[in-house]
Design a protein around this motif. Sequence first.
Motif, PDB file in Angstrom:
ATOM      1  N   MET A 151       0.831  -1.187   0.000  1.00  0.00           N
ATOM      2  CA  MET A 151       0.000   0.000   0.000  1.00  0.00           C
ATOM      3  C   MET A 151       0.872   1.245   0.000  1.00  0.00           C
ATOM      4  O   MET A 151       1.878   1.313   0.706  1.00  0.00           O
ATOM      5  N   GLY A 152       0.492   2.212  -0.765  1.00  0.00           N
ATOM      6  CA  GLY A 152       1.230   3.467  -0.797  1.00  0.00           C
ATOM      7  C   GLY A 152       0.390   4.538  -1.460  1.00  0.00           C
ATOM      8  O   GLY A 152      -0.783   4.323  -1.760  1.00  0.00           O
ATOM      9  N   GLN A 153       0.993   5.688  -1.649  1.00  0.00           N
ATOM     10  CA  GLN A 153       0.260   6.765  -2.285  1.00  0.00           C
ATOM     11  C   GLN A 153      -0.022   6.421  -3.730  1.00  0.00           C
ATOM     12  O   GLN A 153       0.800   5.829  -4.417  1.00  0.00           O
ATOM     13  N   SER A 154      -1.194   6.838  -4.164  1.00  0.00           N
ATOM     14  CA  SER A 154      -1.565   6.488  -5.530  1.00  0.00           C
ATOM     15  C   SER A 154      -0.675   7.247  -6.507  1.00  0.00           C
ATOM     16  O   SER A 154      -0.289   8.396  -6.280  1.00  0.00           O
ATOM     17  N   LEU A 155      -0.365   6.578  -7.593  1.00  0.00           N
ATOM     18  CA  LEU A 155       0.530   7.177  -8.578  1.00  0.00           C
ATOM     19  C   LEU A 155      -0.074   8.424  -9.195  1.00  0.00           C
ATOM     20  O   LEU A 155       0.626   9.380  -9.529  1.00  0.00           O
ATOM     21  N   ASP A 156      -1.397   8.435  -9.328  1.00  0.00           N
ATOM     22  CA  ASP A 156      -2.054   9.619  -9.881  1.00  0.00           C
ATOM     23  C   ASP A 156      -1.768  10.843  -9.016  1.00  0.00           C
ATOM     24  O   ASP A 156      -1.480  11.927  -9.505  1.00  0.00           O
ATOM     25  N   HIS A 157      -1.845  10.622  -7.702  1.00  0.00           N
ATOM     26  CA  HIS A 157      -1.639  11.745  -6.798  1.00  0.00           C
ATOM     27  C   HIS A 157      -0.189  12.219  -6.864  1.00  0.00           C
ATOM     28  O   HIS A 157       0.076  13.428  -6.908  1.00  0.00           O
ATOM     29  N   ILE A 158       0.743  11.310  -6.883  1.00  0.00           N
ATOM     30  CA  ILE A 158       2.149  11.701  -6.946  1.00  0.00           C
ATOM     31  C   ILE A 158       2.424  12.459  -8.244  1.00  0.00           C
ATOM     32  O   ILE A 158       3.119  13.476  -8.259  1.00  0.00           O
ATOM     33  N   ARG A 159       1.841  11.985  -9.330  1.00  0.00           N
ATOM     34  CA  ARG A 159       2.021  12.679 -10.607  1.00  0.00           C
ATOM     35  C   ARG A 159       1.487  14.099 -10.497  1.00  0.00           C
ATOM     36  O   ARG A 159       2.097  15.066 -10.955  1.00  0.00           O
ATOM     37  N   HIS A 160       0.347  14.255  -9.820  1.00  0.00           N
ATOM     38  CA  HIS A 160      -0.284  15.567  -9.720  1.00  0.00           C
ATOM     39  C   HIS A 160       0.589  16.523  -8.915  1.00  0.00           C
ATOM     40  O   HIS A 160       0.871  17.634  -9.363  1.00  0.00           O
ATOM     41  N   ILE A 161       1.031  16.104  -7.736  1.00  0.00           N
ATOM     42  CA  ILE A 161       1.754  17.067  -6.889  1.00  0.00           C
ATOM     43  C   ILE A 161       3.182  17.250  -7.347  1.00  0.00           C
ATOM     44  O   ILE A 161       3.759  18.318  -7.154  1.00  0.00           O
ATOM     45  N   MET A 162       3.767  16.256  -7.942  1.00  0.00           N
ATOM     46  CA  MET A 162       5.168  16.398  -8.319  1.00  0.00           C
ATOM     47  C   MET A 162       5.337  16.984  -9.710  1.00  0.00           C
ATOM     48  O   MET A 162       6.339  17.648  -9.995  1.00  0.00           O
ATOM     49  N   GLY A 163       4.375  16.766 -10.580  1.00  0.00           N
ATOM     50  CA  GLY A 163       4.591  17.174 -11.963  1.00  0.00           C
ATOM     51  C   GLY A 163       3.648  18.228 -12.470  1.00  0.00           C
ATOM     52  O   GLY A 163       3.937  18.904 -13.462  1.00  0.00           O
ATOM     53  N   GLU A 164       2.502  18.431 -11.814  1.00  0.00           N
ATOM     54  CA  GLU A 164       1.486  19.278 -12.435  1.00  0.00           C
ATOM     55  C   GLU A 164       1.215  20.572 -11.686  1.00  0.00           C
ATOM     56  O   GLU A 164       1.015  21.609 -12.300  1.00  0.00           O
ATOM     57  N   SER A 165       1.182  20.512 -10.358  1.00  0.00           N
ATOM     58  CA  SER A 165       0.707  21.687  -9.637  1.00  0.00           C
ATOM     59  C   SER A 165       1.578  21.960  -8.421  1.00  0.00           C
ATOM     60  O   SER A 165       1.634  21.144  -7.493  1.00  0.00           O
ATOM     61  N   MET A 166       2.229  23.119  -8.419  1.00  0.00           N
ATOM     62  CA  MET A 166       3.011  23.525  -7.261  1.00  0.00           C
ATOM     63  C   MET A 166       2.112  23.735  -6.050  1.00  0.00           C
ATOM     64  O   MET A 166       2.450  23.378  -4.920  1.00  0.00           O
ATOM     65  N   GLU A 167       0.919  24.337  -6.307  1.00  0.00           N
ATOM     66  CA  GLU A 167      -0.010  24.594  -5.197  1.00  0.00           C
ATOM     67  C   GLU A 167      -0.438  23.290  -4.538  1.00  0.00           C
ATOM     68  O   GLU A 167      -0.577  23.196  -3.324  1.00  0.00           O
ATOM     69  N   ALA A 168      -0.653  22.292  -5.370  1.00  0.00           N
ATOM     70  CA  ALA A 168      -1.064  20.998  -4.807  1.00  0.00           C
ATOM     71  C   ALA A 168       0.037  20.430  -3.921  1.00  0.00           C
ATOM     72  O   ALA A 168      -0.238  19.837  -2.874  1.00  0.00           O
ATOM     73  N   LEU A 169       1.277  20.647  -4.334  1.00  0.00           N
ATOM     74  CA  LEU A 169       2.389  20.144  -3.522  1.00  0.00           C
ATOM     75  C   LEU A 169       2.453  20.875  -2.185  1.00  0.00           C
ATOM     76  O   LEU A 169       2.610  20.268  -1.117  1.00  0.00           O
ATOM     77  N   ILE A 170       2.303  22.219  -2.254  1.00  0.00           N
ATOM     78  CA  ILE A 170       2.315  23.007  -1.015  1.00  0.00           C
ATOM     79  C   ILE A 170       1.180  22.552  -0.107  1.00  0.00           C
ATOM     80  O   ILE A 170       1.346  22.344   1.095  1.00  0.00           O
ATOM     81  N   HIS A 171       0.026  22.405  -0.719  1.00  0.00           N
ATOM     82  CA  HIS A 171      -1.157  22.013   0.045  1.00  0.00           C
ATOM     83  C   HIS A 171      -0.941  20.651   0.705  1.00  0.00           C
ATOM     84  O   HIS A 171      -1.230  20.461   1.880  1.00  0.00           O
ATOM     85  N   HIS A 172      -0.406  19.748  -0.068  1.00  0.00           N
ATOM     86  CA  HIS A 172      -0.114  18.413   0.454  1.00  0.00           C
ATOM     87  C   HIS A 172       0.850  18.516   1.645  1.00  0.00           C
ATOM     88  O   HIS A 172       0.617  17.943   2.710  1.00  0.00           O
ATOM     89  N   PHE A 173       1.886  19.308   1.454  1.00  0.00           N
ATOM     90  CA  PHE A 173       2.897  19.442   2.506  1.00  0.00           C
ATOM     91  C   PHE A 173       2.294  20.029   3.774  1.00  0.00           C
ATOM     92  O   PHE A 173       2.515  19.539   4.882  1.00  0.00           O
ATOM     93  N   LYS A 174       1.486  21.085   3.595  1.00  0.00           N
ATOM     94  CA  LYS A 174       0.895  21.742   4.766  1.00  0.00           C
ATOM     95  C   LYS A 174      -0.021  20.785   5.525  1.00  0.00           C
ATOM     96  O   LYS A 174       0.026  20.702   6.755  1.00  0.00           O
ATOM     97  N   LEU A 175      -0.855  20.098   4.807  1.00  0.00           N
ATOM     98  CA  LEU A 175      -1.826  19.245   5.487  1.00  0.00           C
ATOM     99  C   LEU A 175      -1.147  18.052   6.149  1.00  0.00           C
ATOM    100  O   LEU A 175      -1.549  17.611   7.218  1.00  0.00           O
ATOM    101  N   VAL A 176      -0.105  17.538   5.511  1.00  0.00           N
ATOM    102  CA  VAL A 176       0.534  16.346   6.051  1.00  0.00           C
ATOM    103  C   VAL A 176       1.418  16.706   7.241  1.00  0.00           C
ATOM    104  O   VAL A 176       1.423  16.020   8.256  1.00  0.00           O
ATOM    105  N   THR A 177       2.160  17.825   7.136  1.00  0.00           N
ATOM    106  CA  THR A 177       3.062  18.157   8.230  1.00  0.00           C
ATOM    107  C   THR A 177       2.341  18.851   9.371  1.00  0.00           C
ATOM    108  O   THR A 177       2.569  18.549  10.537  1.00  0.00           O
ATOM    109  N   GLU A 178       1.500  19.801   9.041  1.00  0.00           N
ATOM    110  CA  GLU A 178       0.865  20.608  10.074  1.00  0.00           C
ATOM    111  C   GLU A 178      -0.528  20.087  10.424  1.00  0.00           C
ATOM    112  O   GLU A 178      -0.908  20.050  11.590  1.00  0.00           O
ATOM    113  N   GLY A 179      -1.272  19.687   9.437  1.00  0.00           N
ATOM    114  CA  GLY A 179      -2.637  19.249   9.679  1.00  0.00           C
ATOM    115  C   GLY A 179      -3.598  20.418   9.606  1.00  0.00           C
ATOM    116  O   GLY A 179      -3.197  21.567   9.456  1.00  0.00           O
ATOM    117  N   PHE A 180      -4.867  20.110   9.723  1.00  0.00           N
ATOM    118  CA  PHE A 180      -5.875  21.169   9.645  1.00  0.00           C
ATOM    119  C   PHE A 180      -6.197  21.692  11.031  1.00  0.00           C
ATOM    120  O   PHE A 180      -5.959  21.024  12.038  1.00  0.00           O
TER     121      PHE A 180
END
Lengths: 292, 450
Positions: free
Chosen positions: B347-376
């Motif tokens: 089990m791991g992160q879906s490849l679609d999601h990794i493609r999105h945050i790493m290759g398509e959207s900087m905002e998505a990467l920031i958002h991912h980082f914020k939610l994972v490290t800091e939380g809501f």
Amino acid sequence: MTPTEPSEERASDRGVEPELTDNPTGPTADKPPLDGVAGRAVGPNATTDLEKTKSEPERKLLDPSTDLVTGDQSIRRSAGTRTGMFGVSGTGDTSGYGGVVAPIIYPGDAQRPYGGWFDEVADALEARLTSTDLDGAIERVVVHRGEITFHVRRHDLPFVAQMLRDDADLRFEFCASVSGVNYPDDEGREMHVVYHLLSMTFNRRIRLEVTCPDADPHVPSLVSVYPTADWHERETWDMFGIQFDGHPSMTRILMPDDWPGHPQRKDYPLGGIPVEYKGGSIPPPDQRRSYS
Amino acid sequence: MTTTDNSKQDVYADPSDTSQGKVFTVTGQDWDSITQGLDDSVEERVVVNMGPQHPSTHGVLRLILELDGETVTEARCGIGYLHTGIEKNMEYRNWVQGVTFCTRMDYLSPFFNEATYCLGVERLLDIEDAIPEKAQVMRVLLMELNRISSHLVAIATGGMEIGALTVMTIGFRERELVLDLFELITGLRMNHAFIRPGGVAQDLPPGALDEIRDFTALMKKRLPEYADLCNANPIFKARLEGVGHLDLAGCLALGLSGPPLRATGYAWDLRKSEPYSGYEDYDFDVMTWDTADAYGRFRVRLAEMHESLKIIEQAADRLAGLEGAPVMVDDKKVAWPSQLSIGSDGMGQSLDHIRHIMGESMEALIHHFKLVTEGFRVPAGQAYVPVESPRGELGAHLVSDGGTRPFRAHFRDPSFTNLQATSVMSEGGMIADVIVAIASIDPVMGGVDR
């Protein structure tokens, strides 16, 4: 979350960048000098540190430009402050927002009507309290997220609980849970005890909240009214050091009998993990580098 | 220690004199040496420390029994041997991580711990109405599967403790089937951390519904075996009937809920009285019995498993029509950003999601980082949303100060509360009935001590 009064000595003490604000005059205009104490004395809010923390939210309520006040006009109470936009304390925050100081604000007193059966319960309870000369026993009522909380005066708790249990219109037969909460910044009311009561007859739930100062951590026991509170109160004593007067055997229940301290208090550290490698150890989570 | 001679060498098991009288350590098959150590003048009153390591005390429960012959005159519980500070630890982790902690409390009903916690967080976030239907149905499905597995352990260990070993073996045989389903759906047999604030961690894997249907079909054949083995078994009934009696008034005073309460004939079930996760949409009955004893509690549990099967079937039917529907709340400020998937290497992160945050959207990467490290952040306030766990009312009292971590999380665990009835259920009875009485409460020490 942005304070309109930028004269927070905390911000200036640390010498960090001014916080974000929508105050048109800008934060630097009336910024106190770096020796915060002197600067504070000449300001309009020449209060002590503690008073200041407490009086901040009231001051903000008067200012409609802050986003602290919602439309429901309820008065809120504060318990402490939060620094930094990301809640980071100490090192690690390179965002530049480390000087932002925002009060922590809990839901405030509810105004009548509370809505639904809340009013029926409040009316029945008030009627009983008035007839027994305990008018002030309910200090205030908070309605938040569909749950009602009665803040009860400490020494009246057993009477109120007895009425809640026995009155034909209330019938809270079941005490589901007792838990303590430690608010170190809630001056004079540091220790809270929260009771969740359930009326199976009417299918209603209410919450009672009692506070006591850290210097005098005594709350009357409810074991005589709800025998189930026995172990719950022992656990609250064990974890918070709140003594329940009248409890049949106020002893520790989860921690060993000779354990020093009360672990769930906010001033009790979580502790680190010793690692047997050249004296190194993993620090407790709150001392590790953190983003939140 | 079998003989007096051996015991002289045993520094741990030697009798010793204390201010409370002579103390013996009993390890089995040593009755002769104990009786030899007593003189005639000794009184009949004996204080027995049973546990905390004892096979029939359901984990590390210590019983302090005062005996007059074989009659229990006073019974007290010593708990805390499994205290792990979960509530304290949760204050140092963000709201999503809290699920990982609380699932470990009552280890026989992990989904209920997760559910009550997540329902509380969702109430504080005010997103209770925004939880997708599929997440709700999956929660119900998992909770009811969990109810079956938990009741099976209750019946199995309860049977084992009175010598009904067949009940134990078939109980664990069926429980294994449920755990296989858990493994298929969540990836883990216990400590799932699958129910998250806002929904569930991931969608149903392909083929899960077929497996669930096979399971319910099989269980319908297997559950009657328990009834055949136990319901009218004279030995079983002789051991359970009239034991651990506690009537409705006693249950309410001592805060007992769940099967002990329903065995008094009072049909109190939070799934009916305060429906959560859409329980009002399912057709099931609240099972009661009217004897208020250990036998009644056994029958309530047995009957509840049939009702759970009914709910599981309805949930499976609904899930069949919800293929591809979202399982996490739409609010991207709350929803865990990554969607896990099962790949060839686990089990791991879906490849679609990794493609999105790493290759398509900087905002998505920031958002991912914020939610994972800091939380809501969760608005300041407190909430208590109880659920009907297999053992009774399980609730999480959550206090937020507006931060990314719980300011306080307290769990009202039904095992903890119900265990208070040990004294009233056992005092005046035989020592052998103490075991039956406690087994009928079905305490799980992980939940009692937290």
